[in-house]
Write an enzyme that holds these catalytic residues in place. Sequence first.
Site, PDB file in Angstrom:
ATOM      1  N   ASN A   9     103.711-117.762  63.822  1.00 38.15           N
ATOM      2  CA  ASN A   9     103.295-116.447  64.308  1.00 38.15           C
ATOM      3  C   ASN A   9     104.077-115.336  63.601  1.00 38.15           C
ATOM      4  O   ASN A   9     104.627-114.438  64.242  1.00 38.15           O
ATOM      5  CB  ASN A   9     103.460-116.355  65.831  1.00 38.15           C
ATOM      6  CG  ASN A   9     102.751-115.152  66.429  1.00 38.15           C
ATOM      7  OD1 ASN A   9     101.949-114.502  65.782  1.00 38.15           O
ATOM      8  ND2 ASN A   9     103.062-114.855  67.679  1.00 38.15           N
ATOM      9  N   GLU A  35     100.009-119.213  59.942  1.00 33.52           N
ATOM     10  CA  GLU A  35     100.104-117.825  60.388  1.00 33.52           C
ATOM     11  C   GLU A  35     101.369-117.162  59.830  1.00 33.52           C
ATOM     12  O   GLU A  35     102.175-116.597  60.569  1.00 33.52           O
ATOM     13  CB  GLU A  35     100.035-117.723  61.910  1.00 33.52           C
ATOM     14  CG  GLU A  35      99.498-116.367  62.355  1.00 33.52           C
ATOM     15  CD  GLU A  35      99.158-116.271  63.833  1.00 33.52           C
ATOM     16  OE1 GLU A  35      98.706-115.175  64.233  1.00 33.52           O
ATOM     17  OE2 GLU A  35      99.320-117.261  64.585  1.00 33.52           O
ATOM     18  N   ASP A 163      97.389-125.599  63.170  1.00 34.29           N
ATOM     19  CA  ASP A 163      96.858-124.989  64.382  1.00 34.29           C
ATOM     20  C   ASP A 163      95.339-125.055  64.308  1.00 34.29           C
ATOM     21  O   ASP A 163      94.714-124.289  63.583  1.00 34.29           O
ATOM     22  CB  ASP A 163      97.357-123.541  64.464  1.00 34.29           C
ATOM     23  CG  ASP A 163      96.786-122.782  65.642  1.00 34.29           C
ATOM     24  OD1 ASP A 163      96.057-123.384  66.443  1.00 34.29           O
ATOM     25  OD2 ASP A 163      97.061-121.568  65.750  1.00 34.29           O
ATOM     26  N   ASN A 165      93.407-124.445  66.805  1.00 35.31           N
ATOM     27  CA  ASN A 165      92.852-123.480  67.763  1.00 35.31           C
ATOM     28  C   ASN A 165      91.763-124.104  68.636  1.00 35.31           C
ATOM     29  O   ASN A 165      90.772-123.459  68.992  1.00 35.31           O
ATOM     30  CB  ASN A 165      92.316-122.239  67.031  1.00 35.31           C
ATOM     31  CG  ASN A 165      93.314-121.078  67.059  1.00 35.31           C
ATOM     32  OD1 ASN A 165      93.877-120.754  68.096  1.00 35.31           O
ATOM     33  ND2 ASN A 165      93.536-120.462  65.903  1.00 35.31           N
ATOM     34  N   HIS A 260     103.981-120.914  69.512  1.00 35.88           N
ATOM     35  CA  HIS A 260     103.719-122.323  69.260  1.00 35.88           C
ATOM     36  C   HIS A 260     105.053-123.055  69.072  1.00 35.88           C
ATOM     37  O   HIS A 260     106.071-122.439  68.754  1.00 35.88           O
ATOM     38  CB  HIS A 260     102.925-122.534  67.977  1.00 35.88           C
ATOM     39  CG  HIS A 260     101.530-121.980  67.999  1.00 35.88           C
ATOM     40  ND1 HIS A 260     100.403-122.773  68.027  1.00 35.88           N
ATOM     41  CD2 HIS A 260     101.078-120.696  67.973  1.00 35.88           C
ATOM     42  CE1 HIS A 260      99.330-122.018  68.019  1.00 35.88           C
ATOM     43  NE2 HIS A 260      99.709-120.749  67.987  1.00 35.88           N
TER      44      HIS A 260
END
Length: 268
Positions: A9, A35, A163, A165, A260
Amino acid sequence: MKIVSWNVNGIRAVEKKDFIPWILGCGADVVCIQETKANPGQLSPSLLSPGSEDDDDAPLFSDEKGPSYKSWFSSAKKPGYSGTAIYSKTEPDRVETLGNPLFDDEGRVTIAYFGKLAVISAYFPNSQGVGLRLPYKLDFCAAIYEKCTSLVNDGYNIALGGDYNIAHKPIDLAHPKANEGNAGYLPEERAWMDFFTSHGFTDTFRRFCREPAQYTWWSYRMHAREKNVGWRIDYWCVNDSFLSHVKDSRILSDVTGSDHCPILLELD
């Protein structure tokens, strides 16, 4: 071989939260990042190495006690958005993206090849509220499946980390009923995971752990992580024919610094 995947992130943000001491102490041979929210030109020298795009003369990201990590980035054209990276102690034979501008322009995939093993760092799109980006996400899912299948047909084994999602099954999120219409738990997303894991690929974590309340992402709101009200949306999947080489697949939930946590894949 130990491989870790982590949606940080924002790599510049996590650098301020002891990312470098963590990576140097995590014992991984390869670390997949999602990310990143940055391109290499925006990063401090400590996060770069020769081989990083746009910066061939950057110093090694190194540990005096052990081998250096080198880094490769796939960045989004949109500033501060998306992006993937791979750090490795061993020089890969080659590194590439997915090869589709629709997804490469968002830095969605970085692939590193080590002999006949392809390690893939993937950041699957978020389908967003009311499924606004669901068609884009499903196109990405189809492209990932096609790429993984093509690699296996060409004699490679794949380790697809990142990830996704997607919370695949009710066990993979704290409140499945309340989230049935929400991004990440839409019927179409779960159906793709059903398809993927029944057409040649395996969710490695569920081979080792069948317990509930095992999550990789928690909202920053309402003390969700403290209460363990989360979602398991980060995965290591491998091709079925490679599954016998997987020694362990774990969630490293004690590692903080992002919404995360990292996930570990150990191969023999």
